[in-house]
Scaffold this active site. Structure first.
Site, PDB file in Angstrom:
ATOM      1  N   VAL A 106       0.855  -1.247   0.067  1.00 22.12           N
ATOM      2  CA  VAL A 106      -0.070   0.064   0.052  1.00 22.12           C
ATOM      3  C   VAL A 106       0.811   1.395  -0.156  1.00 22.12           C
ATOM      4  O   VAL A 106       0.715   2.336  -0.740  1.00 22.12           O
ATOM      5  CB  VAL A 106      -0.983  -0.043   1.276  1.00 22.12           C
TER       6      VAL A 106
ATOM      7  N   LYS B 207      -7.081  -2.176   9.587  1.00 24.64           N
ATOM      8  CA  LYS B 207      -8.199  -2.639   9.945  1.00 24.64           C
ATOM      9  C   LYS B 207      -8.178  -3.251  11.526  1.00 24.64           C
ATOM     10  O   LYS B 207      -9.082  -3.181  12.320  1.00 24.64           O
ATOM     11  CB  LYS B 207      -9.084  -3.550   9.304  1.00 24.64           C
TER      12      LYS B 207
ATOM     13  N   GLU C 232     -10.468   4.992   5.461  1.00 26.80           N
ATOM     14  CA  GLU C 232     -11.325   4.443   4.160  1.00 26.80           C
ATOM     15  C   GLU C 232     -10.597   3.088   3.821  1.00 26.80           C
ATOM     16  O   GLU C 232     -11.420   2.228   3.381  1.00 26.80           O
ATOM     17  CB  GLU C 232     -11.324   5.406   3.008  1.00 26.80           C
TER      18      GLU C 232
ATOM     19  N   GLY D 276     -10.884  -2.116   0.675  1.00 25.25           N
ATOM     20  CA  GLY D 276      -9.797  -1.446  -0.045  1.00 25.25           C
ATOM     21  C   GLY D 276     -10.234  -0.145  -0.609  1.00 25.25           C
ATOM     22  O   GLY D 276     -10.528   0.892  -0.119  1.00 25.25           O
TER      23      GLY D 276
ATOM     24  N   GLY E 201       0.702 -15.192  -4.616  1.00 29.12           N
ATOM     25  CA  GLY E 201       0.830 -13.979  -3.637  1.00 29.12           C
ATOM     26  C   GLY E 201      -0.525 -13.311  -3.519  1.00 29.12           C
ATOM     27  O   GLY E 201      -0.968 -12.156  -2.974  1.00 29.12           O
TER      28      GLY E 201
ATOM     29  N   GLU F 289      -1.446 -14.928   2.021  1.00 26.76           N
ATOM     30  CA  GLU F 289      -0.185 -14.551   3.002  1.00 26.76           C
ATOM     31  C   GLU F 289       0.479 -15.858   3.348  1.00 26.76           C
ATOM     32  O   GLU F 289      -0.270 -17.156   3.302  1.00 26.76           O
ATOM     33  CB  GLU F 289      -0.354 -14.060   4.225  1.00 26.76           C
TER      34      GLU F 289
ATOM     35  N   ASP G 139      -9.801 -11.452   9.863  1.00 23.80           N
ATOM     36  CA  ASP G 139      -9.641  -9.951   8.936  1.00 23.80           C
ATOM     37  C   ASP G 139     -10.994  -9.671   8.535  1.00 23.80           C
ATOM     38  O   ASP G 139     -11.301  -8.499   8.790  1.00 23.80           O
ATOM     39  CB  ASP G 139      -8.901 -10.413   7.644  1.00 23.80           C
TER      40      ASP G 139
ATOM     41  N   LYS H 166     -13.071  -6.129   9.684  1.00 21.81           N
ATOM     42  CA  LYS H 166     -13.671  -5.349   9.078  1.00 21.81           C
ATOM     43  C   LYS H 166     -15.020  -5.083   9.358  1.00 21.81           C
ATOM     44  O   LYS H 166     -15.524  -3.795   9.363  1.00 21.81           O
ATOM     45  CB  LYS H 166     -13.524  -5.873   7.507  1.00 21.81           C
TER      46      LYS H 166
END
Ligand SMILES: NC(=O)c1ccc[n+]([C@@H]2O[C@H](COP(=O)([O-])OP(=O)(O)OC[C@H]3O[C@@H](n4cnc5c(N)ncnc54)[C@H](OP(=O)(O)O)[C@@H]3O)[C@@H](O)[C@H]2O)c1
Length: 429
Positions: free
Chosen positions: A16, A106, A130, A135, A188, A191, A202, A206
């Site tokens: 990022v 997050k 955001e 994303g 990829g 992870e 995860d 969120k």
């Protein structure tokens, strides 16, 4: 505050961070405020790591906290990740120094959002995130800003692209979970340690954030009920398809008089439903408001470019000068989060029992369900597959989860049942 230039410090130069640096170096004048966004200082773990951009003219900080505190930047961008550790320490340092903060983190917002909101609001500076959910798809602004004129009843959707990619591949190729996960790691998309994604954590981070924005309460990640996709058998994907469903990892939050229910679990979605049609690494979300009705958004939930676009939009908001409460309302006025006991929840379910291929088993299963008060909607019996037994598959009408669990326990104890029963919910979205 009007200024011609905003000096930006960025901690975290990975996927990022690279996207944000590249964008800001190409388009420093992108913000509608008319000022320039100029990166002045950066921090990452390794100074010597080769990077796809030039940082030789930027001030390097070994310690992200020092970057956060530095008087040489006006805005701090945290792109390190992790709920605690250097990310949180740096964000706290920036807020205490009276600096606006933009983050994509997050885990940190879901687990510490309430205390960080108190700090940010005490300093009168924005804390924007955001990119933390979906994303590049603007779910956070939609709930925090566009929906404040309504009362949101529920939010539900697909919030983890890795899980959605794996489930989509299992469906389309017929490969088992472990094989698809290994391929996703090679490409990829997953992870090296996939636990946060495939374990549902995860998505739980969120949806906890979205629940806070939707219902005006503090995020309460600890109250989320979480089940991932790591136990999904290919057999269930195939049987669900025979029944007209696709299995998706659905994250949902709903509000009732009893309180707030936040959960993540694999769910059957009808094949023509927009969530079932959301394939690959895409994310999707339904928002249901009392007056607005239902809104559906779909888009990329990760990736350097989309996520950097969301971070940049937050940077633009800071530069424009808007300061809103971090969640839907000021931190001091957030509603208490009263978790609802999930066992009181009602819904339809998919059940699979592996049984010995002998007469009377179906009758025993259906009688046990009937005695427990579980009403069967449809039944599917596949031909014998192998020595592991025969799957009996059924869907139920809406039933309390406590009633269903008790019935499953009793069926698991029948002599003809040879493997752990499998329960999947049918999505109500
Ligand atoms: N990737 C996505 O598509 C995506 C989407 C939405 C949100 N996010 C969130 O965005 C954040 C960043 O994700 P990412 O994918 O860019 O992660 P990443 O590629 O793993 O990059 C992490 C960066 O943080 C740096 N870092 C790690 N520990 C540090 C420390 N102690 N001090 C200073 N820097 C440190 C690393 O330094 P080195 O480069 O030197 O190793 C690296 O530059 C996370 O919160 C993630 O959840 C990511």
């Amino acid at each position: 505050m009007s200024r011609s230039q905003w000096r930006i410090g960025i901690a975290g130069l990975g996927n990022v961070g690279a996207g944000v640096l590249n964008f800001l170096s190409e388009r420093p004048d992108f913000a509608p405020a008319g000022a320039q966004a100029v990166v002045t200082g950066v921090s990452a773990r390794s100074r010597s790591r080769p990077r796809p951009f030039d940082i030789s003219n930027l001030t390097w900080f070994d310690d992200p906290v020092e970057l956060a505190r530095s008087p040489d930047n006006d805005l701090f961008v945290e792109l390190i990740g992790g709920s605690d550790g250097p990310a949180k320490a740096a964000v706290e340092a920036a807020l205490k120094a009276g600096k606006p903060v933009v983050t994509a983190n997050k885990a940190m917002i879901a687990e510490h959002g309430a205390e960080l909101a108190v700090l940010a609001e005490a300093q009168g500076v924005p804390l924007l995130f955001e990119a933390a959910v979906m994303g590049g798809t603007p779910a956070v602004k939609m709930l925090r800003e566009a929906m404040v004129g309504d009362d949101v009843r529920s939010v539900a959707g697909i919030l983890n692209g890795t899980c959605n990619y794996i489930l989509t591949e299992m469906q389309s190729t017929g490969a088992a979970f472990a094989d698809v996960l290994a391929e996703a790691q090679r490409l990829g998309y997953a992870e090296a340690d996939p636990t946060m994604d495939v374990g549902g954590f995860d998505a739980a981070h969120k949806i906890s954030i979205l629940a806070a924005l939707a219902f005006g309460c503090a995020p309460n990640y600890a109250a989320a009920e979480v089940e991932g996709i790591d136990q999904i058998d290919l057999l269930d994907i195939q049987l669900a398809k025979d029944l007209g469903y696709r299995i998706k990892l659905v994250a949902s939050a709903s509000r009732s008089e009893d309180g707030v229910l936040v959960r993540v679990h694999p769910s059957l979605t009808p094949i023509d439903h927009p969530l079932a049609q959301t394939g690959g690494a895409l994310n999707a979300l339904f928002i249901e408001g009392t007056r607005i009705g239902r809104i559906f958004i779909q888009g990329p939930g990760a990736g350097s470019g989309p996520t950097a676009a969301a971070v940049s939009a937050d940077i633009a908001d800071v530069m424009t000068g808007a300061v809103r409460p971090v969640f839907q309302r000021p931190a001091a006025a957030l509603q208490p989060f009263t978790p609802v006991d999930p066992s009181r929840n009602h819904g339809r379910a998919y059940l699979r029992f592996m049984v010995k291929d002998e007469p009377g088993v179906i009758a025993a299963v259906s009688e046990t369900l009937a005695e427990a008060g579980v009403s069967i909607e449809s039944f599917l019996q596949k031909p014998v597959q192998d020595a592991a037994g025969v799957p009996i598959v059924l869907t139920t009408h809406s039933v309390a989860e406590s009633v269903l669990s008790a019935a499953i326990e009793r069926i698991a104890g029948l002599p003809a049942v040879i493997d752990r029963p499998r329960l999947l919910r049918i999505a109500r979205v």
